[in-house]
Scaffold this motif. Sequence first.
Motif, PDB file in Angstrom:
ATOM      1  N   THR A 272     147.592  -9.383   7.419  1.00 24.74           N
ATOM      2  CA  THR A 272     147.046  -8.862   8.680  1.00 24.74           C
ATOM      3  C   THR A 272     145.628  -8.345   8.512  1.00 24.74           C
ATOM      4  N   ALA A 273     145.279  -7.833   7.343  1.00 24.35           N
ATOM      5  CA  ALA A 273     143.900  -7.405   7.111  1.00 24.35           C
ATOM      6  C   ALA A 273     142.955  -8.608   7.140  1.00 24.35           C
ATOM      7  N   ARG A 274     143.456  -9.730   6.689  1.00 22.07           N
ATOM      8  CA  ARG A 274     142.616 -10.929   6.633  1.00 22.07           C
ATOM      9  C   ARG A 274     142.585 -11.693   7.955  1.00 22.07           C
ATOM     10  N   TYR A 275     143.749 -11.771   8.659  1.00 23.48           N
ATOM     11  CA  TYR A 275     143.843 -12.613   9.855  1.00 23.48           C
ATOM     12  C   TYR A 275     144.152 -11.847  11.136  1.00 23.48           C
ATOM     13  N   GLY A 276     144.443 -10.573  11.050  1.00 17.69           N
ATOM     14  CA  GLY A 276     144.760  -9.785  12.240  1.00 17.69           C
ATOM     15  C   GLY A 276     146.244  -9.818  12.563  1.00 17.69           C
ATOM     16  N   ASP A 277     146.636  -8.996  13.548  1.00 21.25           N
ATOM     17  CA  ASP A 277     148.047  -8.896  13.931  1.00 21.25           C
ATOM     18  C   ASP A 277     148.577 -10.168  14.576  1.00 21.25           C
ATOM     19  N   PHE A 278     147.689 -11.017  15.074  1.00 19.69           N
ATOM     20  CA  PHE A 278     148.122 -12.239  15.751  1.00 19.69           C
ATOM     21  C   PHE A 278     148.894 -13.168  14.817  1.00 19.69           C
TER      22      PHE A 278
ATOM     23  N   ALA B 180     154.170  -5.801  28.650  1.00 25.60           N
ATOM     24  CA  ALA B 180     153.925  -6.712  29.772  1.00 25.60           C
ATOM     25  C   ALA B 180     155.197  -7.402  30.276  1.00 25.60           C
ATOM     26  N   PRO B 181     156.083  -7.888  29.426  1.00 24.51           N
ATOM     27  CA  PRO B 181     157.297  -8.526  29.961  1.00 24.51           C
ATOM     28  C   PRO B 181     158.141  -7.585  30.807  1.00 24.51           C
ATOM     29  N   PHE B 182     158.269  -6.335  30.374  1.00 23.30           N
ATOM     30  CA  PHE B 182     159.055  -5.370  31.135  1.00 23.30           C
ATOM     31  C   PHE B 182     158.362  -5.018  32.452  1.00 23.30           C
ATOM     32  N   ALA B 183     157.037  -4.886  32.403  1.00 25.85           N
ATOM     33  CA  ALA B 183     156.285  -4.577  33.623  1.00 25.85           C
ATOM     34  C   ALA B 183     156.401  -5.734  34.620  1.00 25.85           C
ATOM     35  N   LEU B 184     156.318  -6.954  34.144  1.00 27.56           N
ATOM     36  CA  LEU B 184     156.458  -8.112  35.031  1.00 27.56           C
ATOM     37  C   LEU B 184     157.861  -8.207  35.611  1.00 27.56           C
ATOM     38  N   LEU B 185     158.873  -7.887  34.819  1.00 29.64           N
ATOM     39  CA  LEU B 185     160.240  -7.886  35.318  1.00 29.64           C
ATOM     40  C   LEU B 185     160.418  -6.827  36.402  1.00 29.64           C
ATOM     41  N   LEU B 186     159.899  -5.631  36.169  1.00 23.96           N
ATOM     42  CA  LEU B 186     159.978  -4.556  37.149  1.00 23.96           C
ATOM     43  C   LEU B 186     159.231  -4.931  38.427  1.00 23.96           C
ATOM     44  N   LEU B 187     158.079  -5.546  38.283  1.00 22.94           N
ATOM     45  CA  LEU B 187     157.309  -5.997  39.443  1.00 22.94           C
ATOM     46  C   LEU B 187     158.077  -7.063  40.223  1.00 22.94           C
TER      47      LEU B 187
ATOM     48  N   ARG C 247     148.194   0.702  19.583  1.00 23.68           N
ATOM     49  CA  ARG C 247     147.279   0.725  20.718  1.00 23.68           C
ATOM     50  C   ARG C 247     146.743  -0.673  21.067  1.00 23.68           C
ATOM     51  N   SER C 248     146.489  -1.482  20.087  1.00 18.94           N
ATOM     52  CA  SER C 248     145.922  -2.803  20.376  1.00 18.94           C
ATOM     53  C   SER C 248     146.970  -3.822  20.825  1.00 18.94           C
ATOM     54  N   THR C 249     148.262  -3.513  20.644  1.00 20.42           N
ATOM     55  CA  THR C 249     149.309  -4.479  21.012  1.00 20.42           C
ATOM     56  C   THR C 249     150.267  -3.948  22.070  1.00 20.42           C
ATOM     57  N   TRP C 250     150.013  -2.792  22.649  1.00 20.35           N
ATOM     58  CA  TRP C 250     150.952  -2.222  23.625  1.00 20.35           C
ATOM     59  C   TRP C 250     151.143  -3.130  24.827  1.00 20.35           C
TER      60      TRP C 250
END
Length: 146
Positions: free
Chosen positions: A82-88, A105-112, A97-100
């Motif tokens: 992950t240091a070399r290529y990132g969390d992706f 998003a899936p839960f927010a879309l379901l609620l929406l 914070r960078s992946t929240w």
Amino acid sequence: MMRGLLLLMWLGVIGALQAQPLAVDEALEARYQMFVTELRCLVCQNQTIADSNAPLAKDLRDQVRSQLQAGRSDEEIRDYVTARYGDFVLYRPPFKRSTWLLWLAPFALLLLGVATAVLVARRRAVKVPVPATDRQRLNQLLDEER
């Protein structure tokens, strides 16, 4: 003819040697398999590095293999990648914070979607006014039952 046959046999031996497991140690091989199925190919993006034939995926597999052979822990290898290529590169990135948005998003879309369905259902509910004569007849029937 004989040279061709020997060349084919030699290539078969080389191929068989390359197909050998990471180590005789089954635990080390299991860790290797776990890593190559949990890491995403950055070229293909929808394949693990185990499934991908991209040169970068091969490089990542080699890096994981060398890290395991060097005696690194799972956490050290994950940190290195992950240091070399990132969390992706991880199929299951950590919640931070960078992946929240990725996690929530899936839960927010379901609620929406549920909220939208409820609002649409309420708007489509037709309120039919009851005529006065029917209301009077209903009241008479209710009074007779008492």
